[in-house]
Scaffold this active site. Structure first.
Site, PDB file in Angstrom:
ATOM      1  N   PHE A  84      -1.376  13.506  -4.150  1.00  0.00           N
ATOM      2  CA  PHE A  84      -0.695  13.164  -5.397  1.00  0.00           C
ATOM      3  C   PHE A  84       0.746  12.793  -5.073  1.00  0.00           C
ATOM      4  CE2 PHE A  84       1.742  13.585  -9.227  1.00  0.00           C
ATOM      5  CZ  PHE A  84       0.930  12.965 -10.164  1.00  0.00           C
TER       6      PHE A  84
ATOM      7  N   ASP B 231       5.695  14.184   1.807  1.00  0.00           N
ATOM      8  CA  ASP B 231       5.997  14.383   0.387  1.00  0.00           C
ATOM      9  C   ASP B 231       6.097  15.893   0.146  1.00  0.00           C
ATOM     10  OD1 ASP B 231       5.898  14.829  -2.341  1.00  0.00           O
ATOM     11  OD2 ASP B 231       4.446  13.233  -2.739  1.00  0.00           O
TER      12      ASP B 231
ATOM     13  N   LYS C  95      10.869  18.372  -7.949  1.00  0.00           N
ATOM     14  CA  LYS C  95      10.551  19.579  -8.718  1.00  0.00           C
ATOM     15  C   LYS C  95      11.573  20.724  -8.653  1.00  0.00           C
ATOM     16  CE  LYS C  95       5.783  18.678  -9.689  1.00  0.00           C
ATOM     17  NZ  LYS C  95       5.005  17.758  -8.866  1.00  0.00           N
TER      18      LYS C  95
HETATM   19  C1  LIG Z   1       4.765  16.308  -8.972  1.00  0.00           C
HETATM   20  C2  LIG Z   1       4.597  15.560  -7.701  1.00  0.00           C
HETATM   21  C3  LIG Z   1       5.030  14.224  -7.570  1.00  0.00           C
HETATM   22  C4  LIG Z   1       5.571  13.423  -8.733  1.00  0.00           C
HETATM   23  O1  LIG Z   1       6.763  13.920  -9.217  1.00  0.00           O
HETATM   24  P1  LIG Z   1       7.335  13.384 -10.622  1.00  0.00           P
HETATM   25  O2  LIG Z   1       8.649  14.072 -10.741  1.00  0.00           O
HETATM   26  O3  LIG Z   1       6.371  13.771 -11.679  1.00  0.00           O
HETATM   27  O4  LIG Z   1       7.469  11.910 -10.502  1.00  0.00           O
HETATM   28  C5  LIG Z   1       4.933  13.625  -6.333  1.00  0.00           C
HETATM   29  N1  LIG Z   1       4.423  14.291  -5.278  1.00  0.00           N
HETATM   30  C6  LIG Z   1       4.000  15.563  -5.361  1.00  0.00           C
HETATM   31  C7  LIG Z   1       3.485  16.248  -4.148  1.00  0.00           C
HETATM   32  C8  LIG Z   1       4.064  16.245  -6.574  1.00  0.00           C
HETATM   33  O5  LIG Z   1       3.610  17.488  -6.671  1.00  0.00           O
END
Ligand SMILES: *Cc1c(COP(=O)(O)O)cnc(C)c1O
Length: 396
Positions: free
Chosen positions: A134, A219, A248
């Site tokens: 994700f 990420d 986050k």
């Molecule tokens: C939540 C998340 C995203 C996206 O972040 P947003 O602030 O919603 O754009 C990207 N990568 C990972 C691993 C995430 O958990």
């Protein structure tokens, strides 16, 4: 307004792109939040990991209040002291790289992918990402997100992406060629179900990137900033990324994203190549500084490790009682409970008993409390979960 009135207002005026739980939250304090009716909810999934040190941490609230009264926003035409300070704090806790700031995880990943194309040789344009990943909801990041359910209805995706099964070294090797600009992976897949990368996998990714002149992007939007017991998830794997992305938990509840790249790679972003109007603003950066200070002053990395193993121990005991639990996995306070059945119902029943958890991929419950969580709070959460499971599944 009560919850019903607020829900009616949403019905009329807010686009219904979220499946919302039937509760309006009006206040947060540590590992609890409160709904419009005054119910106190034990929050084991605060802000989808945004409130990483709990709701309204006093140090963050104080820093934001002070900064708000001083200077809310100034543009990146100028030097912004809080931005420089936060960049230095992040750099010194990671691999000594340089930061670009934005406002969300998707934006951080966009920046990472643009930088990878800019930095690598001209013929390199491809990105390899993993199934069940994700990476966000913008066109590039949803293309990187190798899950059909997020792409359906939005085709065609952007060209230049290849997907491989996670933790499969052979598949990664086969997918590689000299057109690859970067591999982008989560050290622990969050939305994908708390799938922990193997050390061999991340190290093989590193070696393949080196061999082919590609970059390794990790990420860390969900794993970043302490939840796993280290500042960054990659630090568990003895691997050095070229780029990491954060968001986050970084702002403790204030919107902020960041991309950090090694100085060599970062040098490819020169004036005019990339930008964000709100990125690195004083308010968000002062929140980020306060989050890092709070984690250090309160020993929260250690607490994440200790409370993480305590929670896993308690959840494993629960597994002995309830056959619906297959196994527990994760690192620190990033914990997944793999079920043998669907879990949405369990989330709803827990909420009725004022416990908030999450379910992802249909059958993985996520426990990701604030790093300030205590044994008593974990006990309370496990007891509620126990009583909920007792009602739906009990093999004695
Ligand atoms: C939540 C998340 C995203 C996206 O972040 P947003 O602030 O919603 O754009 C990207 N990568 C990972 C691993 C995430 O958990």
């Amino acid at each position: 307004m009560n919850t019903n009135e607020i829900m009616e207002q949403f019905e009329k005026y807010v686009i219904a792109n979220y499946g919302r739980l039937p509760k309006a939250i009006v206040k947060g304090e540590g590992n609890y939040c409160f709904d419009a009716e005054g119910n106190k909810i034990l929050d084991m999934f605060p802000g989808w990991a945004v409130s990483g040190i709990g709701h309204c941490h006093p140090k963050v609230v104080n820093a934001v209040q002070k900064q708000a009264a001083e200077l809310l926003h100034v543009d990146n035409t100028f030097y912004i002291p809080a931005q420089g300070k936060l960049a230095e704090m992040l750099s010194k806790r990671a691999f000594g790289g340089k930061c670009f700031f934005c406002n969300s995880g998707a934006e951080a990943n966009e920046a990472a992918m643009k930088l990878a194309r800019k930095h690598t040789a001209k013929e390199k344009y491809k990105f390899i990402t993993a199934e069940k990943s994700f990476h966000g909801r913008t066109f590039a990041t949803v293309t990187a997100t190798a899950q059909p359910k997020y792409q359906d209805g939005f085709l065609p995706m952007l060209p230049g992406f290849d997907y491989v099964p996670f933790n499969d070294v052979d598949a990664l090797e086969k997918a590689f060629n000299d057109e690859v600009a970067a591999v982008m992976l989560e050290p622990i897949q969050g939305e994908g179900g708390i799938n922990v990368a193997t050390v061999e996998y991340l190290q093989a990714a590193r070696e393949l990137c080196d061999k082919h002149g590609a970059l390794l992007i990790l990420d860390e939007v969900q794993t970043g900033l302490g939840r796993t017991g280290k500042w960054f998830g990659y630090q568990h794997f003895d691997v050095g990324p070229d780029i990491i992305t954060l968001a986050k938990a970084l702002g403790g509840g204030v919107a902020i994203g960041a991309m950090m790249a090694t100085s060599e790679v970062a040098a490819s972003l020169v004036p005019g190549t990339h930008a964000s109007t709100f990125g690195g603003n004083p308010l968000a950066c002062s929140a980020g500084i306060a989050v890092i200070e709070a984690i250090e002053e309160e020993g929260l990395l250690e607490n994440a490790i200790n409370m993480g193993s305590y929670a896993v121990e308690k959840l494993n005991a629960l597994k002995e009682k309830h056959s619906i639990i297959d196994h527990i996995r994760g690192k620190g306070l990033m914990i997944g409970i793999q079920l043998n059945d669907q879990g949405a119902d369990i989330v709803d029943k827990c909420l009725k008993k004022n416990l908030r958890i999450n379910c992802t991929q249909g059958n993985v419950l996520r426990f990701m409390p604030g790093m300030t969580v205590t044994k008593e709070q974990i006990d309370d959460a496990v007891n509620i979960l126990d009583s909920v499971l007792g009602g739906s599944d009990n093999n004695g």
